[in-house]
Design a protein around this motif. Structure first.
Motif, PDB file in Angstrom:
ATOM      1  N   GLY A 134       0.800  -1.218   0.000  1.00 51.80           N
ATOM      2  CA  GLY A 134       0.000   0.000   0.000  1.00 51.80           C
ATOM      3  C   GLY A 134       0.830   1.264   0.000  1.00 51.80           C
ATOM      4  O   GLY A 134       0.376   2.303   0.451  1.00 51.80           O
ATOM      5  N   GLU A 182       3.175   4.496  -1.630  1.00 55.30           N
ATOM      6  CA  GLU A 182       3.090   5.450  -2.728  1.00 55.30           C
ATOM      7  C   GLU A 182       4.405   5.421  -3.504  1.00 55.30           C
ATOM      8  O   GLU A 182       5.481   5.380  -2.915  1.00 55.30           O
ATOM      9  N   ALA A 220      -7.484  -4.442   1.711  1.00 58.72           N
ATOM     10  CA  ALA A 220      -7.224  -3.120   2.301  1.00 58.72           C
ATOM     11  C   ALA A 220      -5.943  -2.523   1.725  1.00 58.72           C
ATOM     12  O   ALA A 220      -5.885  -1.315   1.441  1.00 58.72           O
ATOM     13  N   ALA A 221      -4.910  -3.350   1.521  1.00 53.97           N
ATOM     14  CA  ALA A 221      -3.663  -2.857   0.939  1.00 53.97           C
ATOM     15  C   ALA A 221      -3.872  -2.421  -0.509  1.00 53.97           C
ATOM     16  O   ALA A 221      -3.305  -1.417  -0.949  1.00 53.97           O
ATOM     17  N   ARG A 245      -6.692  -1.254  -1.808  1.00 45.30           N
ATOM     18  CA  ARG A 245      -7.422   0.018  -1.766  1.00 45.30           C
ATOM     19  C   ARG A 245      -6.507   1.178  -1.371  1.00 45.30           C
ATOM     20  O   ARG A 245      -6.567   2.260  -1.959  1.00 45.30           O
ATOM     21  N   ARG A 246      -5.661   0.930  -0.366  1.00 43.01           N
ATOM     22  CA  ARG A 246      -4.739   1.971   0.089  1.00 43.01           C
ATOM     23  C   ARG A 246      -3.735   2.319  -1.016  1.00 43.01           C
ATOM     24  O   ARG A 246      -3.450   3.498  -1.258  1.00 43.01           O
ATOM     25  N   ARG A 273      -5.478   4.405  -3.592  1.00 51.27           N
ATOM     26  CA  ARG A 273      -5.822   5.730  -3.082  1.00 51.27           C
ATOM     27  C   ARG A 273      -4.591   6.635  -3.011  1.00 51.27           C
ATOM     28  O   ARG A 273      -4.635   7.770  -3.468  1.00 51.27           O
ATOM     29  N   VAL A 274      -3.476   6.149  -2.458  1.00 58.37           N
ATOM     30  CA  VAL A 274      -2.300   7.006  -2.296  1.00 58.37           C
ATOM     31  C   VAL A 274      -1.584   7.254  -3.618  1.00 58.37           C
ATOM     32  O   VAL A 274      -0.824   8.215  -3.727  1.00 58.37           O
ATOM     33  N   PRO A 310     -11.370   6.825  -4.689  1.00 58.14           N
ATOM     34  CA  PRO A 310     -11.891   5.816  -3.776  1.00 58.14           C
ATOM     35  C   PRO A 310     -13.268   5.301  -4.162  1.00 58.14           C
ATOM     36  O   PRO A 310     -13.596   4.159  -3.889  1.00 58.14           O
TER      37      PRO A 310
END
Length: 165
Positions: A64, A66, A142-143, A145-146, A149-150, A155
């Protein structure tokens, strides 16, 4: 003894003849292969990723994080959308039904064993493996999605929607 020789002759001569006969049928000429879908290969080609870039993108998806490169960030978002989107490959409905039936029977059996006080007969390996799999899947999603997103993904695009098919 003669029956054995006849059987051997049929196997040695008859099976190749049968294979030749079946392969010449017109039915085999009508079969056309389906085009295989390779969304990950298409992503690698679309973003022109090298082997090192693929490893970096996969690490970013797993953790996750950037990335600095705009090209790699776009690849991360694209890959995460493929993993989380409605077009991702899914198991057929009957697989989900079988899993739910197995889970219901397993939980009922475990509850019965607990109620009877037979703790030694409970399948603890299945319980730990199931819980571990559920936690791993939750952390992976979750990773993803993160990471999207970053790295610039919207989202609202990452919300699980029902399959339109």
């Amino acid at each position: 003894m003669t029956g054995a020789w006849v059987a051997i002759a049929l196997v040695l001569v008859g099976l190749p003849l049968l294979g030749w006969f079946v392969s010449r049928r017109a039915m085999w000429n009508r079969l056309t292969p389906r085009a295989e879908r390779d969304p990950y290969g298409a992503t690698v080609r679309r973003h022109r990723l090298s082997v090192a870039d693929v490893a970096t993108v996969r690490r970013a998806l797993r953790t996750g994080e950037e990335l600095e490169s705009a090209r790699l960030r776009a690849a991360v978002v694209d890959w995460a959308h493929q993993e989380l989107g409605p077009d991702r490959p899914r198991a057929p409905w009957w697989v989900h039904v079988l899993i739910l039936v197995w889970l219901a029977v397993f939980l009922a059996n475990t509850a019965l064993l607990v109620a009877q006080g037979r703790w030694g007969e409970i399948n603890w390996v299945a319980i730990v493996a199931g819980m571990g799999s559920a936690l791993w899947l939750r952390r992976r999603r979750a990773a993803l999605r993160r990471a999207a997103r970053v790295n610039g993904g919207a989202p609202e695009d990452l919300v699980d929607r029902p399959d339109p098919r």
